[in-house]
Scaffold this motif. Structure first.
Motif, PDB file in Angstrom:
ATOM      1  N   ARG A  83       0.841  -1.214   0.000  1.00  0.00           N
ATOM      2  CA  ARG A  83       0.000   0.000   0.000  1.00  0.00           C
ATOM      3  C   ARG A  83       0.872   1.257   0.000  1.00  0.00           C
ATOM      4  O   ARG A  83       0.645   2.187  -0.771  1.00  0.00           O
ATOM      5  CB  ARG A  83      -0.893  -0.016   1.244  1.00  0.00           C
ATOM      6  N   GLU A  84       1.875   1.262   0.857  1.00  0.00           N
ATOM      7  CA  GLU A  84       2.680   2.478   1.000  1.00  0.00           C
ATOM      8  C   GLU A  84       3.799   2.564  -0.040  1.00  0.00           C
ATOM      9  O   GLU A  84       4.225   3.661  -0.393  1.00  0.00           O
ATOM     10  CB  GLU A  84       3.293   2.552   2.416  1.00  0.00           C
ATOM     11  N   GLY A 119       8.480   4.736  -3.245  1.00  0.00           N
ATOM     12  CA  GLY A 119       8.384   3.568  -2.370  1.00  0.00           C
ATOM     13  C   GLY A 119       9.718   2.957  -1.988  1.00  0.00           C
ATOM     14  O   GLY A 119       9.758   1.915  -1.329  1.00  0.00           O
ATOM     15  N   VAL A 143      10.235   2.632   1.669  1.00  0.00           N
ATOM     16  CA  VAL A 143       9.354   1.582   2.187  1.00  0.00           C
ATOM     17  C   VAL A 143      10.005   0.221   1.927  1.00  0.00           C
ATOM     18  O   VAL A 143      10.011  -0.664   2.800  1.00  0.00           O
ATOM     19  CB  VAL A 143       7.955   1.656   1.530  1.00  0.00           C
ATOM     20  N   ARG A 192       3.982   3.484   6.833  1.00  0.00           N
ATOM     21  CA  ARG A 192       3.526   4.845   6.500  1.00  0.00           C
ATOM     22  C   ARG A 192       4.646   5.859   6.730  1.00  0.00           C
ATOM     23  O   ARG A 192       4.853   6.766   5.922  1.00  0.00           O
ATOM     24  CB  ARG A 192       2.292   5.197   7.342  1.00  0.00           C
ATOM     25  N   ARG A 231       7.107   5.723   3.981  1.00  0.00           N
ATOM     26  CA  ARG A 231       6.666   6.441   2.770  1.00  0.00           C
ATOM     27  C   ARG A 231       6.927   7.942   2.894  1.00  0.00           C
ATOM     28  O   ARG A 231       7.281   8.606   1.913  1.00  0.00           O
ATOM     29  CB  ARG A 231       5.176   6.198   2.492  1.00  0.00           C
ATOM     30  N   GLU A 275       5.092  16.129   3.748  1.00  0.00           N
ATOM     31  CA  GLU A 275       5.571  14.771   4.029  1.00  0.00           C
ATOM     32  C   GLU A 275       6.850  14.798   4.850  1.00  0.00           C
ATOM     33  O   GLU A 275       7.057  13.970   5.739  1.00  0.00           O
ATOM     34  CB  GLU A 275       5.808  13.995   2.714  1.00  0.00           C
ATOM     35  N   GLU A 282      -3.149  13.623   8.694  1.00  0.00           N
ATOM     36  CA  GLU A 282      -3.145  12.156   8.598  1.00  0.00           C
ATOM     37  C   GLU A 282      -4.258  11.563   9.471  1.00  0.00           C
ATOM     38  O   GLU A 282      -4.949  10.638   9.061  1.00  0.00           O
ATOM     39  CB  GLU A 282      -1.774  11.632   9.047  1.00  0.00           C
ATOM     40  N   LEU A 317      -4.484   5.029  11.161  1.00  0.00           N
ATOM     41  CA  LEU A 317      -4.000   4.207  10.038  1.00  0.00           C
ATOM     42  C   LEU A 317      -4.784   2.894   9.952  1.00  0.00           C
ATOM     43  O   LEU A 317      -5.152   2.444   8.862  1.00  0.00           O
ATOM     44  CB  LEU A 317      -2.502   3.929  10.190  1.00  0.00           C
ATOM     45  N   HIS A 332      -7.100   1.468   6.907  1.00  0.00           N
ATOM     46  CA  HIS A 332      -6.489   0.439   6.073  1.00  0.00           C
ATOM     47  C   HIS A 332      -6.646  -1.010   6.547  1.00  0.00           C
ATOM     48  O   HIS A 332      -6.462  -1.920   5.756  1.00  0.00           O
ATOM     49  CB  HIS A 332      -4.984   0.716   5.941  1.00  0.00           C
TER      50      HIS A 332
END
Ligand SMILES: Cc1cc2nc3c(=O)[nH]c(=O)nc-3n(C[C@H](O)[C@H](O)[C@H](O)COP(=O)(O)OP(=O)(O)OC[C@H]3O[C@@H](n4cnc5c(N)ncnc54)[C@H](O)[C@@H]3O)c2cc1C
Length: 566
Positions: A40-41, A118, A121, A366, A369, A378, A460, A514, A518
């Motif tokens: 996902r991330e 990514g 990650v 997360r 990312r 970010e 977030e 989160l 998710h």
């Protein structure tokens, strides 16, 4: 009394009611929470490298390397047989095999090349997976990864060293950098009189006059903790008249001599035993200034920021291995006519543990990312959230591993089991790179000085707004929580004595948000009801009625609990 043939009596007894071997599984494919969070991330492209490492790290061969490298810890060789100083550390072959494997998977470099969405990650997920097999080797890998942004600040160093880090293989021997197939880099900040407070450093740096470049210095002083002392170079701190500076110390000087960096002794550590940690001295040690004199802390902080991500990923790996071992055990061991997992109370314990693992996986991926992100928001999120994650995962880890150990009964307490090793490793990611209080205070300071970090955090959390009533009530800025308003978390000054409480609450709310967005509903609802609404005890296994325990257990391990009863 029945009579026994003596030979029959000596024959090995039949072993029953013990689990099959744990080894021989893909650590990634059997971990739905990590897989979902990483893809996902980071993106679908992560599936290939993570599947490959998951297979290797879960193999009997690699788990055995981890076992051996810990059973035969490194030894210091200060002198050669003729009395000449060599200052080397000797490792068991299993250590070298692990390092080769880690660098083959590019754990130290995948985040930096090529610039791909990514990639941090991928780094964090690979590091977590590798940690499941062996944690100590991830120290040099993590420091090497984290040194990259600092080395980039010095074009000459970057030209020579970065290709060896980014494209290199593991090459254990001390050699001039040009002759090496690859390089690793460590960090030495802590001194006897001060670790958290690096401004208490006493090491001095003096500019070298003569034909050397204007960045060349000699260092005089010591460092009290210098992990991975066989690294090819170190980033370190030392004073000039302008204040603390950041310096790069190569093990071999540009003219091919061993640098006068002396290893005085190795630490006899609680855990992390594969990894050598040395006390070192600088005796007119050759060093190169990185950044400006007097700007050492802001320069090296880039490295610290990145190793903090790895304290999260490393803790995630420790938690996962402990949980996977516990799940494996209770799925096979029987007591009182049932498998352990078929007992209601054991189901509660395992599900409760699984909630913290799910939350740790979601948060770590997360935050990773955010390290990839190039927007200001970010970066601000990464700055705050990595400290929250380091703080909170670090605080959970030791008790988490202990409960996983207890799920094994006595079998978890013996050294043949990986649980003692995981237990000894568990506190470390909390202690180094900023111990708990220091991180909590850092969080307060960040909130006060960089209000954008709170905005990024809030955004977030807001993204999960309306998804869970307990989360809504706990989230700052939406009423509900009188203890956690903006004034309390720093904008109005900040009470230092509340820093841990604030860090904990902010971390839990973020994890809840989160999971609400998710994770499967069973996980999100169970987490928010217990960790945020307080329907929970003070140890694992205290989930209240109404939590979908089977729903949570179904996520722990693909294939382990497919036939739950009760
Ligand atoms: C296995 C291992 C490997 C390590 N490897 C390295 C390495 O490679 N390089 C390196 O540079 N360092 C390394 N360290 C050192 C580590 O980073 C330091 O131990 C850590 O930063 C804490 O510093 P300290 O030990 O001096 O403790 P101190 O700074 O004395 O802190 C002691 C305690 O006081 C708390 N404290 C400090 N300030 C405050 C405050 N203002 N308010 C409230 N509480 C406070 C801290 O949170 C901590 O709990 C390693 C440590 C370990 C255990």
């Amino acid at each position: 009394m029945p009579r026994h043939d003596p030979l029959t009596r000596l024959a090995t007894h039949e072993v029953t009611n013990q689990p099959p071997d744990f080894a021989g599984r893909n650590l990634y494919l059997t971990d739905p929470a990590l897989r979902a969070a990483a893809l996902r991330e980071g993106g679908e492209w992560l599936d290939a490298p993570l599947t490959a490492l998951g297979e290797d790290a879960g193999s009997e061969r690699v788990l055995e390397w981890g076992e051996q490298a810990n059973r035969f810890p490194p030894e210091l060789a200060t002198f050669d047989r003729y009395g000449r100083r060599i200052d080397e550390v000797r490792f068991h072959p299993a250590y070298h095999a692990l390092m080769h494997l880690a660098m083959r998977y590019r754990i130290q470099s995948i985040a930096w090349q090529p610039a791909r969405a990514g990639s941090h990650v991928a780094h964090a997920a690979l590091l977590a997976l590798f940690t499941e097999a062996e944690a100590g080797t991830m120290c040099p890998i993590s420091m090497t990864y984290a040194a990259v942004p600092v080395l980039r600040q010095h074009p000459d160093l970057a030209r020579v060293w970065l290709p060896k880090i980014l494209d290199g293989d593991y090459d254990a021997a001390l050699k001039p950098i040009a002759d090496k197939a690859g390089a690793t880099v460590g960090m030495a900040m802590t001194e006897k009189q001060g670790g958290s407070d690096v401004r208490a450093n006493a090491t001095r740096a003096y500019r070298l006059e003569g034909e050397h470049s204007r960045d060349a210095y000699r260092l005089v002083g010591h460092k009290w903790f210098c992990s991975a002392p066989m690294s090819d170079g170190f980033l370190t701190l030392a004073y000039t008249d302008a204040g603390l500076g950041c310096f790069f110390v190569p093990r071999i000087t540009p003219d091919g001599r061993r640098n006068t960096l002396y290893l005085m002794r190795l630490k006899d550590k609680l855990g992390n035993r594969t990894n050598a940690s040395a006390e070192i001295e600088y005796h007119d040690t050759y060093a190169v200034l990185v950044g400006e004199e007097g700007r050492g802390v802001p320069t090296i902080i880039e490295m610290v920021h990145h190793t903090r991500l790895d304290t999260m990923a490393g803790t995630l790996g420790i938690m996962r291995m402990a949980l996977a071992q516990a799940a494996h055990h209770v799925a096979h061991r029987r007591a009182f006519q049932k498998r352990l997992i078929d007992h209601a109370l054991m189901r509660n314990v395992i599900a409760d543990l699984a909630l913290d693992y799910e939350a740790a996986a979601a948060l770590t991926m997360r935050v990773a990312r955010a390290f990839d992100g190039d927007s200001e928001a970010e970066r601000a999120f990464a700055r705050l959230a990595v400290a929250l994650g380091k703080y909170w995962l670090g605080k959970r880890a030791a008790n988490f591993v202990y409960e996983c150990m207890e799920c094994h009964g006595g079998a978890g307490y013996v050294e043949e089991s990986p649980l003692p090793r995981l237990y000894r490793e568990a506190p470390l990611n909390s202690i180094w790179e900023g111990s708990g209080n220091v991180i909590a205070l850092d969080i307060l300071r960040t909130l006060r000085k960089e209000p954008m970090t709170l905005d990024a955090y809030q955004a977030e959390v807001d993204a999960a707004s309306g998804g869970n009533a307990h989360l809504d009530a706990a989230a700052i800025g939406r009423g509900g929580n009188a203890h956690l308003d903006a004034a309390a978390i720093g904008r109005g000054g900040g009470d230092e004595s509340r820093a841990r409480w604030i860090a904990e609450r902010l971390a839990l709310v973020l994890q809840g948000a989160l999971l609400v967005r998710h994770a499967p509903p069973a996980v999100a609802q169970g987490f928010c009801a217990t960790r945020l609404a307080g329907e929970w005890g003070r140890s694992y296994g205290t989930l209240p009625q109404g939590v979908d325990i089977n729903g949570i257990l179904g996520r722990i391990s693909a294939g382990t609990f497919e036939d739950l009863h009760g």
